[in-house]
Motif scaffolding. Sequence first.
Motif, PDB file in Angstrom:
ATOM      1  N   PHE A  40       0.824  -1.203   0.000  1.00 44.36           N
ATOM      2  CA  PHE A  40       0.000   0.000   0.000  1.00 44.36           C
ATOM      3  C   PHE A  40       0.864   1.260   0.000  1.00 44.36           C
ATOM      4  O   PHE A  40       0.611   2.203  -0.766  1.00 44.36           O
ATOM      5  N   LEU A  41       1.889   1.293   0.840  1.00 43.91           N
ATOM      6  CA  LEU A  41       2.768   2.474   0.903  1.00 43.91           C
ATOM      7  C   LEU A  41       3.515   2.682  -0.414  1.00 43.91           C
ATOM      8  O   LEU A  41       3.669   3.823  -0.876  1.00 43.91           O
ATOM      9  N   ALA A  42       3.957   1.599  -1.029  1.00 49.02           N
ATOM     10  CA  ALA A  42       4.616   1.707  -2.331  1.00 49.02           C
ATOM     11  C   ALA A  42       3.643   2.245  -3.374  1.00 49.02           C
ATOM     12  O   ALA A  42       4.022   3.053  -4.233  1.00 49.02           O
ATOM     13  N   ALA A  43       2.391   1.833  -3.290  1.00 49.30           N
ATOM     14  CA  ALA A  43       1.373   2.319  -4.234  1.00 49.30           C
ATOM     15  C   ALA A  43       1.085   3.805  -4.017  1.00 49.30           C
ATOM     16  O   ALA A  43       0.890   4.551  -4.983  1.00 49.30           O
ATOM     17  N   VAL A  44       1.070   4.232  -2.770  1.00 48.56           N
ATOM     18  CA  VAL A  44       0.874   5.655  -2.489  1.00 48.56           C
ATOM     19  C   VAL A  44       2.014   6.455  -3.121  1.00 48.56           C
ATOM     20  O   VAL A  44       1.793   7.444  -3.819  1.00 48.56           O
ATOM     21  N   TYR A  45       3.233   6.007  -2.892  1.00 50.11           N
ATOM     22  CA  TYR A  45       4.387   6.704  -3.466  1.00 50.11           C
ATOM     23  C   TYR A  45       4.330   6.682  -4.991  1.00 50.11           C
ATOM     24  O   TYR A  45       4.570   7.694  -5.641  1.00 50.11           O
ATOM     25  N   GLY A  46       4.003   5.535  -5.554  1.00 55.33           N
ATOM     26  CA  GLY A  46       3.894   5.416  -7.008  1.00 55.33           C
ATOM     27  C   GLY A  46       2.826   6.320  -7.588  1.00 55.33           C
ATOM     28  O   GLY A  46       3.003   6.899  -8.656  1.00 55.33           O
ATOM     29  N   SER A  47       1.726   6.475  -6.876  1.00 50.57           N
ATOM     30  CA  SER A  47       0.655   7.341  -7.378  1.00 50.57           C
ATOM     31  C   SER A  47       1.042   8.814  -7.295  1.00 50.57           C
ATOM     32  O   SER A  47       0.564   9.624  -8.081  1.00 50.57           O
ATOM     33  N   LEU A  48       1.908   9.147  -6.360  1.00 53.68           N
ATOM     34  CA  LEU A  48       2.361  10.533  -6.233  1.00 53.68           C
ATOM     35  C   LEU A  48       3.481  10.869  -7.220  1.00 53.68           C
ATOM     36  O   LEU A  48       3.634  12.020  -7.619  1.00 53.68           O
ATOM     37  N   THR A  49       4.259   9.854  -7.600  1.00 53.65           N
ATOM     38  CA  THR A  49       5.453  10.120  -8.418  1.00 53.65           C
ATOM     39  C   THR A  49       5.366   9.593  -9.851  1.00 53.65           C
ATOM     40  O   THR A  49       6.131  10.035 -10.699  1.00 53.65           O
TER      41      THR A  49
ATOM     42  N   LYS B 119      -3.182   6.206 -11.165  1.00 54.47           N
ATOM     43  CA  LYS B 119      -4.009   5.003 -11.076  1.00 54.47           C
ATOM     44  C   LYS B 119      -3.369   3.886 -10.250  1.00 54.47           C
ATOM     45  O   LYS B 119      -4.049   2.934  -9.880  1.00 54.47           O
ATOM     46  N   ILE B 120      -2.105   3.999  -9.916  1.00 52.02           N
ATOM     47  CA  ILE B 120      -1.427   2.966  -9.125  1.00 52.02           C
ATOM     48  C   ILE B 120      -2.101   2.792  -7.767  1.00 52.02           C
ATOM     49  O   ILE B 120      -2.218   1.674  -7.270  1.00 52.02           O
ATOM     50  N   ILE B 121      -2.572   3.887  -7.180  1.00 47.13           N
ATOM     51  CA  ILE B 121      -3.210   3.786  -5.868  1.00 47.13           C
ATOM     52  C   ILE B 121      -4.463   2.917  -5.914  1.00 47.13           C
ATOM     53  O   ILE B 121      -4.767   2.200  -4.964  1.00 47.13           O
ATOM     54  N   VAL B 122      -5.162   2.940  -7.030  1.00 51.00           N
ATOM     55  CA  VAL B 122      -6.374   2.132  -7.168  1.00 51.00           C
ATOM     56  C   VAL B 122      -6.026   0.704  -7.567  1.00 51.00           C
ATOM     57  O   VAL B 122      -6.513  -0.253  -6.969  1.00 51.00           O
ATOM     58  N   ILE B 123      -5.156   0.570  -8.557  1.00 59.00           N
ATOM     59  CA  ILE B 123      -4.852  -0.750  -9.104  1.00 59.00           C
ATOM     60  C   ILE B 123      -4.044  -1.608  -8.141  1.00 59.00           C
ATOM     61  O   ILE B 123      -4.323  -2.795  -7.966  1.00 59.00           O
ATOM     62  N   GLN B 124      -3.045  -1.015  -7.503  1.00 62.25           N
ATOM     63  CA  GLN B 124      -2.173  -1.795  -6.619  1.00 62.25           C
ATOM     64  C   GLN B 124      -2.443  -1.517  -5.143  1.00 62.25           C
ATOM     65  O   GLN B 124      -2.374  -2.422  -4.316  1.00 62.25           O
ATOM     66  N   GLY B 125      -2.749  -0.269  -4.817  1.00 65.65           N
ATOM     67  CA  GLY B 125      -2.916   0.095  -3.421  1.00 65.65           C
ATOM     68  C   GLY B 125      -4.225  -0.337  -2.806  1.00 65.65           C
ATOM     69  O   GLY B 125      -4.259  -0.821  -1.673  1.00 65.65           O
ATOM     70  N   LEU B 126      -5.314  -0.163  -3.533  1.00 67.77           N
ATOM     71  CA  LEU B 126      -6.629  -0.491  -2.981  1.00 67.77           C
ATOM     72  C   LEU B 126      -6.767  -1.973  -2.606  1.00 67.77           C
ATOM     73  O   LEU B 126      -7.215  -2.278  -1.492  1.00 67.77           O
TER      74      LEU B 126
END
Length: 118
Positions: free
Chosen positions: A87-96, A100-107
């Motif tokens: 989840f934390l990696a997805a948050v970082y990925g969605s910011l940088t 859509k990473i936050i939805v696809i991987q983070g959620l």
Amino acid sequence: MIGIILVTIVSVEAIGIMLLEMFGTDRQQANAFELDESFVKMAEVKTLLANQGLYNGLFGLLIIGTLLLLNGSPQTLMLELEMLFVFLAAVYGSLTAAKKIIVIQGLPAFIALIFLIF
């Protein structure tokens, strides 16, 4: 039980992301990461994507290993940490990288974490 199913989905997704990053076509990679196709064709970018893919694949295998090799509270603790890390990696990925990473991987990882905790 639902938490374990969701964790399994997250692990399969991580391995799928590895396949995309390491072996996907230029067009697939460009679309997935919202990049110009000419950018992902660069040798240096190919190397970076493959390296990132290796990490994703190994993390997916770590989750599977946790499911197979541990049980009880040690398994739950490890899975909670792994889902938090995804989840934390997805948050970082969605910011940088791509929003859509936050939805696809983070959620999926976040929902799995919630089911593991409760």
